[in-house]
Every structure is written in C-alpha cells, then in structure tokens.
Design a protein around this motif. Structure first.
Motif, PDB file in Angstrom:
ATOM      1  N   SER A 192       0.830  -1.213   0.000  1.00  8.49           N
ATOM      2  CA  SER A 192       0.000   0.000   0.000  1.00  8.49           C
ATOM      3  C   SER A 192       0.861   1.258   0.000  1.00  8.49           C
ATOM      4  O   SER A 192       0.570   2.224  -0.709  1.00  8.49           O
ATOM      5  CB  SER A 192      -0.928   0.005   1.227  1.00  8.49           C
ATOM      6  OG  SER A 192      -1.832  -1.084   1.192  1.00  8.49           O
ATOM      7  N   TYR A 193       1.932   1.246   0.801  1.00  8.99           N
ATOM      8  CA  TYR A 193       2.851   2.391   0.813  1.00  8.99           C
ATOM      9  C   TYR A 193       3.488   2.599  -0.561  1.00  8.99           C
ATOM     10  O   TYR A 193       3.684   3.736  -1.006  1.00  8.99           O
ATOM     11  CB  TYR A 193       3.943   2.182   1.861  1.00  8.99           C
ATOM     12  CG  TYR A 193       3.553   2.530   3.269  1.00  8.99           C
ATOM     13  CD1 TYR A 193       2.770   3.643   3.549  1.00  8.99           C
ATOM     14  CD2 TYR A 193       3.998   1.762   4.350  1.00  8.99           C
ATOM     15  CE1 TYR A 193       2.419   3.967   4.852  1.00  8.99           C
ATOM     16  CE2 TYR A 193       3.660   2.075   5.657  1.00  8.99           C
ATOM     17  CZ  TYR A 193       2.856   3.186   5.898  1.00  8.99           C
ATOM     18  OH  TYR A 193       2.514   3.507   7.191  1.00  8.99           O
ATOM     19  N   LEU A 194       3.833   1.495  -1.216  1.00  6.58           N
ATOM     20  CA  LEU A 194       4.453   1.602  -2.535  1.00  6.58           C
ATOM     21  C   LEU A 194       3.498   2.240  -3.538  1.00  6.58           C
ATOM     22  O   LEU A 194       3.886   3.118  -4.320  1.00  6.58           O
ATOM     23  CB  LEU A 194       4.901   0.215  -3.017  1.00  6.58           C
ATOM     24  CG  LEU A 194       5.565   0.164  -4.392  1.00  6.58           C
ATOM     25  CD1 LEU A 194       6.773   1.091  -4.465  1.00  6.58           C
ATOM     26  CD2 LEU A 194       5.983  -1.281  -4.712  1.00  6.58           C
ATOM     27  N   HIS A 195       2.232   1.835  -3.510  1.00  9.53           N
ATOM     28  CA  HIS A 195       1.236   2.454  -4.387  1.00  9.53           C
ATOM     29  C   HIS A 195       1.095   3.940  -4.064  1.00  9.53           C
ATOM     30  O   HIS A 195       0.993   4.781  -4.968  1.00  9.53           O
ATOM     31  CB  HIS A 195      -0.116   1.755  -4.235  1.00  9.53           C
ATOM     32  CG  HIS A 195      -0.197   0.425  -4.922  1.00  9.53           C
ATOM     33  ND1 HIS A 195      -0.031   0.278  -6.280  1.00  9.53           N
ATOM     34  CD2 HIS A 195      -0.438  -0.821  -4.431  1.00  9.53           C
ATOM     35  CE1 HIS A 195      -0.152  -0.999  -6.609  1.00  9.53           C
ATOM     36  NE2 HIS A 195      -0.406  -1.687  -5.500  1.00  9.53           N
ATOM     37  N   LEU A 196       1.092   4.263  -2.783  1.00  6.48           N
ATOM     38  CA  LEU A 196       0.975   5.664  -2.377  1.00  6.48           C
ATOM     39  C   LEU A 196       2.180   6.467  -2.855  1.00  6.48           C
ATOM     40  O   LEU A 196       2.038   7.607  -3.332  1.00  6.48           O
ATOM     41  CB  LEU A 196       0.860   5.747  -0.851  1.00  6.48           C
ATOM     42  CG  LEU A 196       0.657   7.142  -0.242  1.00  6.48           C
ATOM     43  CD1 LEU A 196      -0.603   7.791  -0.799  1.00  6.48           C
ATOM     44  CD2 LEU A 196       0.583   7.041   1.276  1.00  6.48           C
ATOM     45  N   LEU A 197       3.359   5.880  -2.748  1.00  3.58           N
ATOM     46  CA  LEU A 197       4.583   6.528  -3.214  1.00  3.58           C
ATOM     47  C   LEU A 197       4.501   6.833  -4.712  1.00  3.58           C
ATOM     48  O   LEU A 197       4.847   7.932  -5.168  1.00  3.58           O
ATOM     49  CB  LEU A 197       5.771   5.604  -2.920  1.00  3.58           C
ATOM     50  CG  LEU A 197       7.153   6.081  -3.342  1.00  3.58           C
ATOM     51  CD1 LEU A 197       7.541   7.336  -2.599  1.00  3.58           C
ATOM     52  CD2 LEU A 197       8.176   4.968  -3.085  1.00  3.58           C
ATOM     53  N   ILE A 198       4.026   5.877  -5.474  1.00  2.00           N
ATOM     54  CA  ILE A 198       3.901   6.066  -6.917  1.00  2.00           C
ATOM     55  C   ILE A 198       2.916   7.184  -7.236  1.00  2.00           C
ATOM     56  O   ILE A 198       3.167   8.037  -8.091  1.00  2.00           O
ATOM     57  CB  ILE A 198       3.484   4.740  -7.583  1.00  2.00           C
ATOM     58  CG1 ILE A 198       4.635   3.730  -7.511  1.00  2.00           C
ATOM     59  CG2 ILE A 198       3.066   4.960  -9.035  1.00  2.00           C
ATOM     60  CD1 ILE A 198       4.262   2.326  -7.933  1.00  2.00           C
ATOM     61  N   HIS A 199       1.787   7.200  -6.531  1.00  2.00           N
ATOM     62  CA  HIS A 199       0.782   8.237  -6.795  1.00  2.00           C
ATOM     63  C   HIS A 199       1.281   9.624  -6.381  1.00  2.00           C
ATOM     64  O   HIS A 199       0.980  10.622  -7.052  1.00  2.00           O
ATOM     65  CB  HIS A 199      -0.521   7.898  -6.076  1.00  2.00           C
ATOM     66  CG  HIS A 199      -1.317   6.836  -6.757  1.00  2.00           C
ATOM     67  ND1 HIS A 199      -1.910   7.027  -7.991  1.00  2.00           N
ATOM     68  CD2 HIS A 199      -1.602   5.554  -6.396  1.00  2.00           C
ATOM     69  CE1 HIS A 199      -2.531   5.915  -8.352  1.00  2.00           C
ATOM     70  NE2 HIS A 199      -2.363   5.013  -7.402  1.00  2.00           N
ATOM     71  N   GLU A 200       2.033   9.712  -5.286  1.00  2.00           N
ATOM     72  CA  GLU A 200       2.587  11.003  -4.883  1.00  2.00           C
ATOM     73  C   GLU A 200       3.547  11.527  -5.944  1.00  2.00           C
ATOM     74  O   GLU A 200       3.564  12.715  -6.261  1.00  2.00           O
ATOM     75  CB  GLU A 200       3.309  10.878  -3.540  1.00  2.00           C
ATOM     76  CG  GLU A 200       2.397  10.868  -2.335  1.00  2.00           C
ATOM     77  CD  GLU A 200       1.620  12.171  -2.186  1.00  2.00           C
ATOM     78  OE1 GLU A 200       2.142  13.247  -2.547  1.00  2.00           O
ATOM     79  OE2 GLU A 200       0.472  12.116  -1.706  1.00  2.00           O
ATOM     80  N   ALA A 201       4.363  10.631  -6.501  1.00  2.00           N
ATOM     81  CA  ALA A 201       5.305  11.052  -7.535  1.00  2.00           C
ATOM     82  C   ALA A 201       4.582  11.524  -8.791  1.00  2.00           C
ATOM     83  O   ALA A 201       5.029  12.448  -9.482  1.00  2.00           O
ATOM     84  CB  ALA A 201       6.255   9.907  -7.865  1.00  2.00           C
ATOM     85  N   LEU A 202       3.452  10.898  -9.089  1.00  2.00           N
ATOM     86  CA  LEU A 202       2.685  11.286 -10.278  1.00  2.00           C
ATOM     87  C   LEU A 202       2.187  12.722 -10.194  1.00  2.00           C
ATOM     88  O   LEU A 202       1.912  13.356 -11.224  1.00  2.00           O
ATOM     89  CB  LEU A 202       1.486  10.342 -10.463  1.00  2.00           C
ATOM     90  CG  LEU A 202       1.751   9.050 -11.227  1.00  2.00           C
ATOM     91  CD1 LEU A 202       0.530   8.142 -11.164  1.00  2.00           C
ATOM     92  CD2 LEU A 202       2.097   9.357 -12.677  1.00  2.00           C
TER      93      LEU A 202
END
Length: 302
Positions: A164-174
């Motif tokens: 879940s953190y990894l998905h959140l990290l990706i979305h923040e970068a987007l």
C-alpha cells in the motif's frame, strides 16, 4: 550470463544491504526492500535488472538513457524499469534520499493487476523522471521512512502495508512535474550501437535449457533501449556496417553451434532456449546461417 541482474546478484554486490530480519522471498510473494541513498556510488554503469526501483534523488547528477540524458539539478523521483538500461553519474558530493527495489511479483501478489510494463510510469518509452516540490518531497520522504520502519517490524501482514505504501509513493510522484528537457549526444549513433552490442552479448552464454532468450528482434532491442527501431537500425548500420538483424542472427547461430557441440541438450531444448517457437524453425534458421544442419554439427563435431 543472464540478460538481467537479479535480486540475489544485487545483494552479492552490496552485502551490507542484504536483508537480515527479512529474508528473500521464494514463495511466489516477490521481494521488496528500502534503502537510504547516502551510500550510493559516484557512478553506476548501464545495467538491466529483474527488479524495479523508485528512487528519491536528493543531490545533483546526470541520468543517461540510450542516446539522451537529463540533468538532475534538484530533488527528483526516478522510476527505473528493469527492461531499460540506464546509468547515473553524480556531480555533488552530498547525496541523500531513498530508494525502494521490488519485483513485479511483489506488486501482483494477491492482486489482479496488469503488468507494470503497461503502467504510465514503468512502460517502455515513458518519462521516468519527476521533479516534486518541497511539500511533495516531505511527503515522499515520510512514506519511505514509514516503509523502512515497517520492513523492520514483525507484523504478520507488513507486506500488505508495504504494498500500500508503494502504491501511495507512486501516486505522490505522479503529482510532481515530469522532466521535460532531455539532451542528446552528438555521438548518439556510437552510443546506441554500443549499447545494442552490449545487450546482445549479455544474453550469452545460455547455461540452462530452461532459459528462453528474451531479446530476439530489432524491435525487442529498440524497446529495451527506449529508442525507435529505425533509429537503432540506422545507428548500428552506420557504426558496424552490418544490420541489427545480421548481428542478432550471427550471435544466435554462434550460440546454437556451441550448445550443439558442448551440451547434451536435445535440438528441441536448444531451439526453445534460443527463442524459437518450433524446432523446425530453428533447423531452417541454422541451415540458412551456417550451411549445415544441427544434427550434422552434433554428430560430425565440425
């Protein structure tokens, strides 16, 4: 040598990074780990891996892709695709930030998701570099720190949290601004041709009949180098005098002869390992490029 460095190879090169409380996953769950960048090397060579990376780069340097490069003059997030070779050259002494490496199996475990190769961040040809603002840097840094703490925990479902953190990290970068100004080399043809030859050679020798050649066509190599296939073909022809297809065919034929002479693999096993769908296709290919058949080479030891 395999075409790609795997996770185990990564830890062999960086033994101090090897997990202690978190073993490598071999149960089909995939693998994930998070590190600080304060030990990053001054330069990393072109490489392809079997894992993805999301890096928060704090420090200046250059990131090189095929015949282009981008200046990193402020904090940046880099999405590294295992099928696209890249290199990193630092400029400032001070380097910090974090990076997370993970396999596609980790993302897909317990989820029905498409391949990361289809995602807007990791697909071949996508822009892999984003520049977050100060608020986004703080948020992304906080996510990495939470991931590190979770990696060290004993919670039974920590991999679900990390996913879940990894998905959140990706979305923040987007949410950050993508890099727009890539520069090209004046000797771009030389660089692209050299990378093509390197990728071609790194697929060999084949040491297991269970291995299947991944890069078999000019299009495969062009995608891996993130260049148009016409550009690849022109560059290779200009520098070497031979076409991309000629190089690939000659190297596959050379490997086929070595396997016929020095292994006890069946012709079918050799054909499949070299990427041929049917043994008959391999036989026709081998005759065309060597003037003899696979069985003649094996039995006459020529």
């Amino acid at each position: 040598m395999s075409v790609m460095e795997n996770v185990t190879d990564f830890y062999k090169k960086l033994p101090d990074h090897a997990p202690t409380c978190v073993p490598l996953e071999s149960s089909g769950m995939g693998h994930i780990n998070i590190f600080a960048r304060d030990t990053c090397s001054a330069a990393s060579p072109y490489s392809r891996r079997d894992f993805y990376k999301v890096s928060l780069i704090i420090g200046t340097g250059k990131i090189f892709y095929a015949d282009k490069w981008v200046q990193i003059d402020r904090p940046a997030v880099l999405f590294s695709n295992p099928f696209v070779p890249y290199s990193w050259e630092i400029q400032s002494k001070e380097q910090s930030g974090w990076y997370c490496l993970f396999t596609e199996a980790f993302i897909q475990h317990s989820e029905r998701v498409n391949s990361l190769q289809d995602s807007p961040l990791f697909k071949i040809g996508a822009n892999p570099i984003f520049f977050p603002d100060e608020a986004q840097i703080d948020e992304i840094s906080s996510i990495y720190q939470k991931m590190i703490r979770e990696m060290q925990s004993t919670y039974a479902h920590k991999y679900d949290i990390l996913r879940s953190y990894l998905h959140l990290l990706i979305h923040e970068a987007l949410k950050a601004d993508p890099a727009a100004n890539f520069s090209s080399y004046s000797n771009g043809s030389t660089r692209v041709s050299g990378l093509f030859v390197e990728l071609l050679e790194r697929q060999f020798p084949i040491d297991s009949p269970g291995f299947t050649l991944q890069l078999k066509t000019p299009t495969d190599f062009a995608q891996s180098l993130s260049v148009h296939v016409n550009h690849l073909n022109r560059s290779v022809k200009e520098i070497t005098g031979k076409t991309t297809s000629e190089h690939i065919a000659a190297r596959i034929a050379k490997e086929a002869r070595a396997l016929l002479l020095h292994t006890d693999w069946s012709v079918s096993e050799i054909a499949y390992s070299l990427g041929f769908e049917y043994p008959s296709y391999f036989t026709l290919f081998f005759k065309k490029h060597t003037g003899t058949s696979p069985s003649q080479v094996r039995h006459s030891n020529i």
